[in-house]
Design an enzyme around this catalytic site. Sequence first.
Site, PDB file in Angstrom:
ATOM      1  N   CYS A 162      34.709 -39.205  -3.904  1.00 28.90           N
ATOM      2  CA  CYS A 162      33.173 -38.998  -5.001  1.00 28.90           C
ATOM      3  C   CYS A 162      33.146 -41.611  -5.487  1.00 28.90           C
ATOM      4  O   CYS A 162      32.816 -42.373  -4.979  1.00 28.90           O
ATOM      5  CB  CYS A 162      31.846 -38.739  -5.955  1.00 28.90           C
ATOM      6  N   LYS A 219      18.693 -37.352  -6.036  1.00 26.88           N
ATOM      7  CA  LYS A 219      19.585 -37.322  -5.730  1.00 26.88           C
ATOM      8  C   LYS A 219      20.066 -36.043  -4.310  1.00 26.88           C
ATOM      9  O   LYS A 219      19.555 -35.329  -3.741  1.00 26.88           O
ATOM     10  CB  LYS A 219      20.322 -36.114  -6.914  1.00 26.88           C
ATOM     11  N   SER A 255      27.207 -34.589  -3.801  1.00 32.22           N
ATOM     12  CA  SER A 255      26.413 -34.677  -4.951  1.00 32.22           C
ATOM     13  C   SER A 255      26.740 -35.572  -5.756  1.00 32.22           C
ATOM     14  O   SER A 255      27.265 -36.361  -6.731  1.00 32.22           O
ATOM     15  CB  SER A 255      27.094 -33.334  -6.347  1.00 32.22           C
ATOM     16  N   HIS A 290      32.852 -34.042  -1.904  1.00 31.62           N
ATOM     17  CA  HIS A 290      33.505 -33.643  -2.532  1.00 31.62           C
ATOM     18  C   HIS A 290      34.323 -32.549  -1.922  1.00 31.62           C
ATOM     19  O   HIS A 290      34.364 -31.251  -1.513  1.00 31.62           O
ATOM     20  CB  HIS A 290      32.692 -33.115  -3.605  1.00 31.62           C
ATOM     21  N   GLU A 292      37.060 -31.265  -2.279  1.00 33.52           N
ATOM     22  CA  GLU A 292      37.622 -30.377  -3.718  1.00 33.52           C
ATOM     23  C   GLU A 292      37.374 -29.571  -3.904  1.00 33.52           C
ATOM     24  O   GLU A 292      37.552 -28.369  -4.629  1.00 33.52           O
ATOM     25  CB  GLU A 292      37.694 -31.531  -3.957  1.00 33.52           C
ATOM     26  N   ARG A 346      23.130 -26.189 -14.647  1.00 35.79           N
ATOM     27  CA  ARG A 346      23.080 -26.670 -15.964  1.00 35.79           C
ATOM     28  C   ARG A 346      21.901 -28.427 -16.255  1.00 35.79           C
ATOM     29  O   ARG A 346      21.630 -28.461 -16.751  1.00 35.79           O
ATOM     30  CB  ARG A 346      24.766 -27.648 -15.464  1.00 35.79           C
TER      31      ARG A 346
END
Length: 305
Positions: free
Chosen positions: A142, A163, A192, A233, A235, A247
């Site tokens: 990323c 985003k 992300s 991502h 992972e 969040r």
Amino acid sequence: MPINIPDDLPAASILESEKIFVMNENRARHQDIRPLEILIFNLMPSKVETETQILRLLSNSPIQIDIDLLRTETYISKHTSQDYLQHFYKTFNEIKNKKYDGMIITGAPVENMPYESVKYWKEFCEILDWSLTNSFSTMHICWGALAALYYHYGIPKHPLDEKISGIYAHVPLEYYHPLLRGFDDVFYMPHSRYMTVKESDLKGDLKVLARSEETGPAIIMSDKLRQVFVTGHLEYDTMTLANEYKRDLEKGLHPVIPENYFPDNDPNAAPKKLWRSHASLLFSNWLNYYVYQQTPYDLLKIGRS
């Protein structure tokens, strides 16, 4: 792959509860083989979560791995205690004379800042330079991928209208490439980020191995096969995007609901993990074909990539 990590690292108990083989330090010292030496440069605020995600993926192969965790010295994380960092993490000065079979550089939540404005940019660049001579193969993830493409190749990042957040379909462009061995015709990867790189900007010895119509180039590799850049991502855990979304809601940022993630686009519904097998394949293929099969037995023989 048994991973050798400190006995009291929090990730150890999490991985053991998932029936993942974690070797304690005492047992590792009595193994009569040379383990792979892997360095994880963790730039994420949630250190334990990111450690666990990456260690989980590194465990899927029969070769023993010794892990070092690296942190920045010029910027002190505000989300992880100093006791934890000093106990489990090393600084660049502590490892700069060491050679590694492989290195992983994570993302970081600083992508909206100009690279040169990032507080640890100078240190980061020094470590990128060092990685060319002291790590046989390096995987960048990323922001780590975008920043390394900028530093090594001068490739700029471009802001997105909004985003990218969600799970996106990708296609391999080279089905028989060892890094993508076993990949399906379509695979899914979480993204992300607020920035991207354009495929038309990629130049020199860079090759796009997989891409998405929605997110652009996703897996990029240098012709010398020693640098890997992953813009997403793989992972991530099942709930990572959900936690990021909640969040940002709590911060009043009005985030978009992650695409192709929550069933019926309902944030209260439990998401499904559609990328687990390809995450394992990518890390296993990297470890096998570009670390274990290529790195010299004598680490001191590792030279510039």
